[in-house]
Design a protein around this motif. Structure first.
Motif, PDB file in Angstrom:
ATOM      1  N   PHE A 138      92.549  38.706  35.015  1.00 20.47           N
ATOM      2  CA  PHE A 138      92.325  38.623  33.561  1.00 20.47           C
ATOM      3  C   PHE A 138      93.300  37.610  32.964  1.00 20.47           C
ATOM      4  O   PHE A 138      93.045  37.070  31.885  1.00 20.47           O
ATOM      5  CB  PHE A 138      92.496  40.006  32.923  1.00 20.47           C
ATOM      6  N   ALA A 139      94.396  37.346  33.690  1.00 21.31           N
ATOM      7  CA  ALA A 139      95.342  36.318  33.236  1.00 21.31           C
ATOM      8  C   ALA A 139      94.653  34.968  33.073  1.00 21.31           C
ATOM      9  O   ALA A 139      95.099  34.131  32.291  1.00 21.31           O
ATOM     10  CB  ALA A 139      96.501  36.201  34.233  1.00 21.31           C
ATOM     11  N   ALA A 140      93.571  34.742  33.801  1.00 22.77           N
ATOM     12  CA  ALA A 140      92.830  33.480  33.698  1.00 22.77           C
ATOM     13  C   ALA A 140      91.714  33.552  32.667  1.00 22.77           C
ATOM     14  O   ALA A 140      90.978  32.599  32.468  1.00 22.77           O
ATOM     15  CB  ALA A 140      92.239  33.121  35.065  1.00 22.77           C
ATOM     16  N   VAL A 141      91.598  34.706  32.008  1.00 25.83           N
ATOM     17  CA  VAL A 141      90.483  34.928  31.069  1.00 25.83           C
ATOM     18  C   VAL A 141      90.967  35.094  29.630  1.00 25.83           C
ATOM     19  O   VAL A 141      90.498  34.398  28.720  1.00 25.83           O
ATOM     20  CB  VAL A 141      89.674  36.194  31.486  1.00 25.83           C
ATOM     21  N   GLY A 142      91.916  36.022  29.423  1.00 28.15           N
ATOM     22  CA  GLY A 142      92.144  36.495  28.064  1.00 28.15           C
ATOM     23  C   GLY A 142      93.536  36.371  27.501  1.00 28.15           C
ATOM     24  O   GLY A 142      93.946  37.235  26.733  1.00 28.15           O
ATOM     25  N   TYR A 143      94.289  35.336  27.859  1.00 33.74           N
ATOM     26  CA  TYR A 143      95.647  35.225  27.335  1.00 33.74           C
ATOM     27  C   TYR A 143      95.824  34.092  26.339  1.00 33.74           C
ATOM     28  O   TYR A 143      96.938  33.684  26.043  1.00 33.74           O
ATOM     29  CB  TYR A 143      96.661  35.163  28.482  1.00 33.74           C
ATOM     30  N   THR A 144      94.684  33.595  25.845  1.00 29.06           N
ATOM     31  CA  THR A 144      94.766  32.719  24.682  1.00 29.06           C
ATOM     32  C   THR A 144      94.184  33.546  23.544  1.00 29.06           C
ATOM     33  O   THR A 144      93.021  33.947  23.595  1.00 29.06           O
ATOM     34  CB  THR A 144      93.949  31.433  24.911  1.00 29.06           C
ATOM     35  N   VAL A 145      95.029  33.837  22.547  1.00 26.32           N
ATOM     36  CA  VAL A 145      94.633  34.778  21.493  1.00 26.32           C
ATOM     37  C   VAL A 145      93.408  34.256  20.762  1.00 26.32           C
ATOM     38  O   VAL A 145      93.316  33.080  20.422  1.00 26.32           O
ATOM     39  CB  VAL A 145      95.803  34.997  20.510  1.00 26.32           C
ATOM     40  N   LYS A 146      92.417  35.131  20.569  1.00 25.68           N
ATOM     41  CA  LYS A 146      91.262  34.784  19.734  1.00 25.68           C
ATOM     42  C   LYS A 146      91.051  35.924  18.746  1.00 25.68           C
ATOM     43  O   LYS A 146      91.400  37.075  19.047  1.00 25.68           O
ATOM     44  CB  LYS A 146      90.030  34.486  20.579  1.00 25.68           C
ATOM     45  N   ARG A 255      81.788  34.616  38.034  1.00 25.51           N
ATOM     46  CA  ARG A 255      83.055  35.367  37.965  1.00 25.51           C
ATOM     47  C   ARG A 255      82.760  36.738  37.356  1.00 25.51           C
ATOM     48  O   ARG A 255      81.844  36.876  36.530  1.00 25.51           O
ATOM     49  CB  ARG A 255      84.144  34.597  37.200  1.00 25.51           C
ATOM     50  N   PHE A 256      83.520  37.738  37.777  1.00 25.82           N
ATOM     51  CA  PHE A 256      83.288  39.112  37.335  1.00 25.82           C
ATOM     52  C   PHE A 256      84.593  39.745  36.873  1.00 25.82           C
ATOM     53  O   PHE A 256      85.544  39.841  37.672  1.00 25.82           O
ATOM     54  CB  PHE A 256      82.715  39.961  38.486  1.00 25.82           C
ATOM     55  N   LEU A 257      84.615  40.184  35.636  1.00 27.97           N
ATOM     56  CA  LEU A 257      85.778  40.934  35.159  1.00 27.97           C
ATOM     57  C   LEU A 257      85.788  42.312  35.806  1.00 27.97           C
ATOM     58  O   LEU A 257      84.745  42.986  35.864  1.00 27.97           O
ATOM     59  CB  LEU A 257      85.698  41.091  33.638  1.00 27.97           C
ATOM     60  N   ALA A 258      86.950  42.717  36.297  1.00 29.69           N
ATOM     61  CA  ALA A 258      87.112  44.056  36.878  1.00 29.69           C
ATOM     62  C   ALA A 258      88.005  44.859  35.946  1.00 29.69           C
ATOM     63  O   ALA A 258      89.233  44.680  35.942  1.00 29.69           O
ATOM     64  CB  ALA A 258      87.735  43.958  38.271  1.00 29.69           C
ATOM     65  N   VAL A 259      87.377  45.713  35.138  1.00 30.81           N
ATOM     66  CA  VAL A 259      88.126  46.552  34.200  1.00 30.81           C
ATOM     67  C   VAL A 259      87.460  47.926  34.187  1.00 30.81           C
ATOM     68  O   VAL A 259      86.232  48.039  34.144  1.00 30.81           O
ATOM     69  CB  VAL A 259      88.179  45.918  32.785  1.00 30.81           C
TER      70      VAL A 259
END
Ligand code: NAP
Length: 356
Positions: A138-146, A255-259
């Motif tokens: 997820f570090a490659a997905v969601g660490y730019t704040v939106k 790509r697949f998010l695993a959460v």
């Protein structure tokens, strides 16, 4: 479909190569592959590390050690990768540096993560491997704040985001490089799994950075926690998703998010642990820093910069794609947190205060 049921078409694989088998995810992954009858080759960084892999897979209850073979290769060098992929049909590229404390120089993480991924994929392509599944994050997905804090596989962390920790940067640069390589060269399929924080049963004393959080809470080393919400996923479900991404025809190029479910906070995690383990009630964190306090503390404590930058937002991270395309069914996240604690205690790695 239950999380641990065999994936349809499991017999479609030849030798499966796993990198990072001495680690948390890798150990569980190898155990599952062996249990399902896959001939499995693992890479270790130095000769003699085979015993570490064996200890992990035995702890995970795998019973087909006869299917296990070894190769020696390090992400930082070309040596060994051609031999490691020889005769392999699928590669599960799990290895990447994930230190508990950030390095002085970010290249210590970025170079092995990015260049190592390229070494693995390039060697695999030359050897005629069908598909590589890469463990991103997820570090490659969601660490730019939106603004809406809603995340799907369409999202990418901008590697130039101010204050982005070196580990996060290493993961986004490695995943980007992998996709770029496959797009430019063709000849091999790539699928990527992007887990959030991975928890669940531990297999030995060397703890991944994620699991270390639970140990720190249970041993009183985290009396106060940052106000921060994050996703949790069970290591067994991460493994299950890797196998589905390895074998499902529709996983190629995706790509697949695993959460596992909704994001939880550090304090929420502590509260679940307190209800489950009354003996640890006094040492578990019971308060959290405010956003202002975190910003102040982050000036002198780099580990808090990540949390301070997020400002207490609650990320909404979707697992709809893995569920719908790959029939993936993750466990409940609270159960995962409690299973982490139980395994730490069961292996004698934590003795909660008050427990004899
Ligand atoms: P881990 O227990 O620290 O395992 C990391 C593995 O990578 C180890 O086997 C390690 O080998 C190997 N490795 C590191 N540097 C290497 C190098 N230069 N050459 C070869 N191997 C190297 O961490 P983990 O939690 O299992 O992480 C596995 C993967 O999941 C990583 O890609 C990580 O980024 C990703 N991930 C983890 C989480 C989480 O919360 N744990 C969340 C999202 C994504 P040695 O034993 O030789 O050091």
């Amino acid at each position: 479909m239950a999380a641990e049921t065999p994936v349809p078409g499991a017999s479609g694989a030849g030798i499966v190569l796993v990198t990072g088998a001495t680690g948390y995810v890798g150990g569980h992954l190898v155990a599952r592959l062996l249990s399902e009858g896959h001939r499995t080759r693992v890479t270790v960084r130095e000769p003699g590390r085979e015993t570490e892999v064996l200890a992990l897979v035995r702890q995970a209850g795998a019973d087909r050690e006869d299917l296990l073979e070894y190769a020696v290769a390090d992400l930082s060098a070309d040596t060994g990768w051609a031999a490691a992929v020889d005769g392999v049909s699928h590669v599960l590229h799990v290895a990447s540096p994930f230190p508990v404390t950030p390095p002085e120089n970010e290249d210590e993480l970025i170079l092995p993560a990015r260049d190592g991924a390229l070494r693995v994929i390039s060697a695999a392509r030359t050897a005629g491997v069908r598909r590589v599944v890469m463990t991103s994050s997820f570090a490659a997905v969601g660490y730019t704040v939106k603004p809406d804090a809603q995340y799907s596989e369409e999202d990418w962390t901008d590697p130039d985001t101010e204050g982005l920790p070196a580990y996060h940067k290493s993961k986004v640069l490695a995943e980007r490089a992998a996709w770029d390589f496959v797009e430019a060269n063709g000849g091999i399929e790539l699928a990527v799994v992007n887990p959030v924080g991975i928890f669940g049963p531990v297999l030995g004393p060397r703890l991944a950075a994620s699991v270390n959080i639970v140990r720190s809470m249970l041993t009183g080393r985290m009396p106060v926690v940052p106000l921060m919400y994050f996703g949790v996923v069970d290591v067994r479900d991460v493994v299950d998703l890797h196998l589905r991404a390895m074998l499902h025809p529709k996983a190629a190029g995706e790509r697949f998010l695993a959460v596992g479910g909704p994001s939880i906070s550090f304090l929420g995690m502590a509260e679940a642990l307190r209800a489950h383990l009354p003996a640890a009630a006094d040492v578990l964190p019971s308060s959290e820093l405010t956003v202002e306090e975190m910003r102040e503390a982050a000036k002198t404590e780099p580990a808090l910069r990540d949390a301070a930058g997020l400002g207490g937002r609650v990320p909404v991270i979707s697992n709809a794609k893995a569920r719908s395309v790959l029939d993936w069914e993750p466990r409940d996240v609270t159960r995962t947190v409690l299973d982490t604690a139980d395994s730490l205690i069961g292996l004698g790695l934590v003795t909660p205060v008050g427990k004899p």
